[in-house]
Design an enzyme around this catalytic site. Sequence first.
Site, mmCIF file in Angstrom:
data_model
loop_
_atom_site.group_PDB
_atom_site.id
_atom_site.type_symbol
_atom_site.label_atom_id
_atom_site.label_comp_id
_atom_site.label_asym_id
_atom_site.label_seq_id
_atom_site.Cartn_x
_atom_site.Cartn_y
_atom_site.Cartn_z
ATOM 1 N N TYR A 26 24.202 -23.078 37.409
ATOM 2 C CA TYR A 26 24.513 -21.930 36.473
ATOM 3 C C TYR A 26 23.665 -21.265 35.523
ATOM 4 C CZ TYR A 26 27.392 -19.800 32.417
ATOM 5 O OH TYR A 26 27.859 -19.153 31.601
ATOM 6 N N ILE A 100 37.922 -28.735 26.396
ATOM 7 C CA ILE A 100 37.111 -30.066 26.654
ATOM 8 C C ILE A 100 35.854 -29.927 25.904
ATOM 9 C CG2 ILE A 100 35.688 -31.322 28.388
ATOM 10 C CD1 ILE A 100 38.082 -30.756 30.645
ATOM 11 N N TYR A 135 29.978 -21.545 20.143
ATOM 12 C CA TYR A 135 29.237 -21.963 19.174
ATOM 13 C C TYR A 135 29.653 -21.278 17.586
ATOM 14 C CZ TYR A 135 26.330 -24.821 21.966
ATOM 15 O OH TYR A 135 26.181 -25.779 23.136
#
Length: 153
Positions: A26, A100, A135
């Site tokens: 990624y 998650i 975040y």
Amino acid sequence: MSIKIRIAQKEDCPRLLELIRELAEYEKAPREVTVSLEHFENAGFGPAPVWKAFVAVTVEDGQEFIAGFALYYIRYSTWKGCRMYLEDIVVSERYRGKGIGKLLFDQLIAEAKEKQFHGLTWQVLEWNEPAINFYKKYNAKFDPEWWNGSIDF
């Protein structure tokens, strides 16, 4: 889907390395993952462990399956004292967007508070908008003044 967060075990290490490689893909750096399974296991579960992790577990085909993890270690700041350093939080691509990451991050925060650490720090790539937005939901501060330095051996 039912997700359980638990402390990582040595037997989880092969799956954690799979997820680390998925993250490296990624981040467009698949060749950067050079740690061996033996070294990874020893660093987390050997005589002097340096990292700890939480895993997010679900059930697939009647078997426990690790959909994500958060790996951290303790960092000492001469200005602030003990702080948790989040090395990586990874959720497998097919499990993203299901909460998650939040479960893992909330577990890290709870652990840091329980151990009376003075904060939680991490790094995020400047182009990783999904992570930055994640975040920001926690009112995270991003420090533009510090550059990351490293020496590889």
